[in-house]
Design a protein around this motif. Structure first.
Motif, short mmCIF file in Angstrom:
data_model
loop_
_atom_site.label_atom_id
_atom_site.label_comp_id
_atom_site.label_asym_id
_atom_site.label_seq_id
_atom_site.Cartn_x
_atom_site.Cartn_y
_atom_site.Cartn_z
N PRO A 187 0.80 -1.24 0.00
CA PRO A 187 0.00 0.00 0.00
C PRO A 187 0.83 1.29 0.00
O PRO A 187 0.26 2.37 -0.09
CB PRO A 187 -0.82 -0.10 1.29
CG PRO A 187 -0.74 -1.53 1.70
CD PRO A 187 0.57 -2.04 1.21
N LEU A 188 2.14 1.18 0.12
CA LEU A 188 2.99 2.38 0.02
C LEU A 188 3.32 2.70 -1.44
O LEU A 188 3.90 3.75 -1.73
CB LEU A 188 4.29 2.17 0.80
CG LEU A 188 4.14 2.03 2.31
CD1 LEU A 188 5.43 1.53 2.95
CD2 LEU A 188 3.73 3.37 2.94
N MET A 189 2.95 1.81 -2.34
CA MET A 189 3.30 1.99 -3.75
C MET A 189 2.24 2.79 -4.50
O MET A 189 1.05 2.64 -4.24
CB MET A 189 3.46 0.62 -4.42
CG MET A 189 4.64 -0.18 -3.92
SD MET A 189 4.72 -1.79 -4.76
CE MET A 189 6.28 -2.42 -4.08
N ASP A 190 2.71 3.59 -5.47
CA ASP A 190 1.77 4.40 -6.24
C ASP A 190 0.82 3.55 -7.09
O ASP A 190 -0.20 4.03 -7.54
CB ASP A 190 2.51 5.44 -7.10
CG ASP A 190 3.42 4.81 -8.16
OD1 ASP A 190 3.55 3.58 -8.20
OD2 ASP A 190 4.01 5.59 -8.95
N VAL A 191 1.18 2.28 -7.30
CA VAL A 191 0.33 1.40 -8.11
C VAL A 191 -0.79 0.74 -7.30
O VAL A 191 -1.66 0.08 -7.86
CB VAL A 191 1.17 0.28 -8.79
CG1 VAL A 191 2.12 0.87 -9.82
CG2 VAL A 191 1.96 -0.53 -7.74
N ALA A 192 -0.75 0.90 -5.98
CA ALA A 192 -1.72 0.20 -5.13
C ALA A 192 -3.10 0.83 -5.24
O ALA A 192 -3.24 2.06 -5.28
CB ALA A 192 -1.25 0.21 -3.67
N GLU A 193 -4.11 -0.02 -5.26
CA GLU A 193 -5.50 0.44 -5.34
C GLU A 193 -5.87 1.28 -4.12
O GLU A 193 -6.45 2.35 -4.24
CB GLU A 193 -6.39 -0.81 -5.38
CG GLU A 193 -7.71 -0.64 -6.06
CD GLU A 193 -8.42 -1.98 -6.14
OE1 GLU A 193 -9.57 -2.05 -5.68
OE2 GLU A 193 -7.80 -2.96 -6.62
N VAL A 194 -5.54 0.77 -2.94
CA VAL A 194 -5.72 1.51 -1.69
C VAL A 194 -4.34 1.85 -1.15
O VAL A 194 -3.54 0.96 -0.87
CB VAL A 194 -6.49 0.67 -0.64
CG1 VAL A 194 -6.53 1.39 0.71
CG2 VAL A 194 -7.90 0.38 -1.14
N GLN A 195 -4.06 3.15 -1.01
CA GLN A 195 -2.74 3.55 -0.53
C GLN A 195 -2.83 4.01 0.91
O GLN A 195 -3.81 4.62 1.32
CB GLN A 195 -2.16 4.64 -1.43
CG GLN A 195 -1.77 4.06 -2.80
CD GLN A 195 -1.38 5.10 -3.82
OE1 GLN A 195 -0.74 6.08 -3.48
NE2 GLN A 195 -1.76 4.87 -5.06
N GLY A 196 -1.82 3.69 1.68
CA GLY A 196 -1.81 4.07 3.08
C GLY A 196 -0.60 3.47 3.77
O GLY A 196 0.28 2.91 3.11
N TYR A 197 -0.59 3.60 5.07
CA TYR A 197 0.54 3.15 5.87
C TYR A 197 0.20 1.79 6.48
O TYR A 197 -0.74 1.68 7.28
CB TYR A 197 0.79 4.19 6.97
CG TYR A 197 2.01 3.94 7.82
CD1 TYR A 197 3.28 4.08 7.30
CD2 TYR A 197 1.87 3.60 9.17
CE1 TYR A 197 4.40 3.87 8.09
CE2 TYR A 197 2.99 3.40 9.97
CZ TYR A 197 4.24 3.53 9.43
OH TYR A 197 5.35 3.33 10.21
N PRO A 198 0.92 0.75 6.10
CA PRO A 198 0.54 -0.59 6.56
C PRO A 198 0.85 -0.82 8.04
O PRO A 198 1.94 -0.53 8.50
CB PRO A 198 1.36 -1.53 5.67
CG PRO A 198 2.52 -0.73 5.18
CD PRO A 198 2.07 0.71 5.16
N LEU A 199 -0.14 -1.33 8.76
CA LEU A 199 0.04 -1.66 10.18
C LEU A 199 0.27 -3.14 10.38
O LEU A 199 0.95 -3.54 11.33
CB LEU A 199 -1.20 -1.24 10.99
CG LEU A 199 -1.65 0.23 10.89
CD1 LEU A 199 -2.82 0.47 11.84
CD2 LEU A 199 -0.50 1.19 11.20
N LEU A 200 -0.29 -3.95 9.49
CA LEU A 200 -0.18 -5.41 9.57
C LEU A 200 -0.16 -6.00 8.18
O LEU A 200 -0.80 -5.47 7.27
CB LEU A 200 -1.43 -5.99 10.27
CG LEU A 200 -1.55 -5.88 11.77
CD1 LEU A 200 -2.92 -6.41 12.18
CD2 LEU A 200 -0.44 -6.62 12.48
N ALA A 201 0.53 -7.11 8.04
CA ALA A 201 0.60 -7.79 6.74
C ALA A 201 0.33 -9.28 6.89
O ALA A 201 0.77 -9.90 7.85
CB ALA A 201 2.00 -7.60 6.15
N ILE A 202 -0.41 -9.83 5.94
CA ILE A 202 -0.54 -11.29 5.82
C ILE A 202 -0.07 -11.71 4.44
O ILE A 202 -0.59 -11.23 3.43
CB ILE A 202 -1.99 -11.79 5.96
CG1 ILE A 202 -2.69 -11.22 7.17
CG2 ILE A 202 -2.01 -13.32 6.01
CD1 ILE A 202 -4.12 -11.71 7.29
#
Ligand code: MN
Length: 242
Positions: A187-202
């Motif tokens: 989500p930090l990438m300009d190509v991401a549909e939803v952009q934001g600051y990731p708190l958790l990843a799976i």
């Protein structure tokens, strides 16, 4: 990195001990690395905070070992090569992600692989599980109605991501959101549909679960909740400085 290189890099950075590997798994370390001689391998594979078998029985030791020592190590090695090839040794990883569409595919794929796995290891803990507390819980309830709604939303995003990819809890200007990304995007990438600051990843690539769960991705996702590191997510909440 040898001592001479360390000292040289520290001098360039002007920040003493803050260097790749000193604070594995956090955004800050990667953010602060710039102007480092990437010939030495700018990005380093972080150690885990726990043993490979510490997440048993939910995530098995062999999966963890291969995932970290082979997959993540491979992304790290290839990312360093991609950074060198693209001449991006002066560029911080957040800046790369912010304009990743302008860079060669190796930056997107290997940089994502390097960064996403760092976040993933931290997103899990042998002391994990349970429910979030305090301000993070309040923010989850504001954005999703209830904690159970959020849980269903994240599980569903992880289960329905077609092919290989990731599911995320992200903080955005409009509150918390759940999203998923293909391949090694984040989500930090300009190509991401939803952009934001990731708190958790799976991680929902098959290599994250196939040895133990075979094709049963939903069983792996259900198991993940038992090791989910809420303290880590809380430590990232409201901490994005960029
Ligand atoms: Mn993976």
């Amino acid at each position: 990195m040898d001592k001479r290189t360390f000292l040289k890099n520290s001098a360039i950075l002007g920040i003493g001990g803050v260097i790749a590997g000193a604070v594995p798994g956090t955004l800050k370390a990667a953010d602060m690395i710039s102007s480092v001689n990437y010939e030495e391998g700018l990005f380093e594979l972080p150690d885990l905070d726990y043993a490979y078998d510490a997440l048993e029985p939910y995530i098995d030791a062999m999966t963890m070992e291969i995932h970290h020592s082979k997959h993540h190590a491979g992304y790290t090695r290839k990312f360093n090569a991609s950074v060198k090839e693209a001449g991006l040794g002066e560029t911080g990883i957040r800046d790369m992600f912010r304009e990743v569409s302008k860079y060669p595919a190796g930056i997107r794929n290997n940089g994502g692989g390097y960064f996403n796995h760092k976040l993933y290891w931290k997103s899990m803990s042998p002391k994990g599980g349970g429910e979030p507390k305090g301000d993070l819980l309040k923010a989850i309830e504001r954005s999703f109605g209830t904690y159970d709604n959020f849980r269903e939303s994240l599980s569903s995003a992880a289960a329905t991501r077609f092919g290989s990819g990731w599911a995320w809890l992200v903080q955005t200007g409009e509150g918390l959101k759940v999203t998923s990304t293909p391949n090694q995007d984040n989500p930090l990438m300009d190509v991401a549909e939803v952009q934001g600051y990731p708190l958790l990843a799976i991680d929902v690539w098959e290599h994250a679960y196939y040895l133990k769960y075979q094709n049963r991705r939903t069983d792996y996702i259900a198991a993940y909740w038992n090791v989910l590191n809420w303290d880590f997510a809380a430590s990232r909440f409201n901490k994005n400085k960029k």
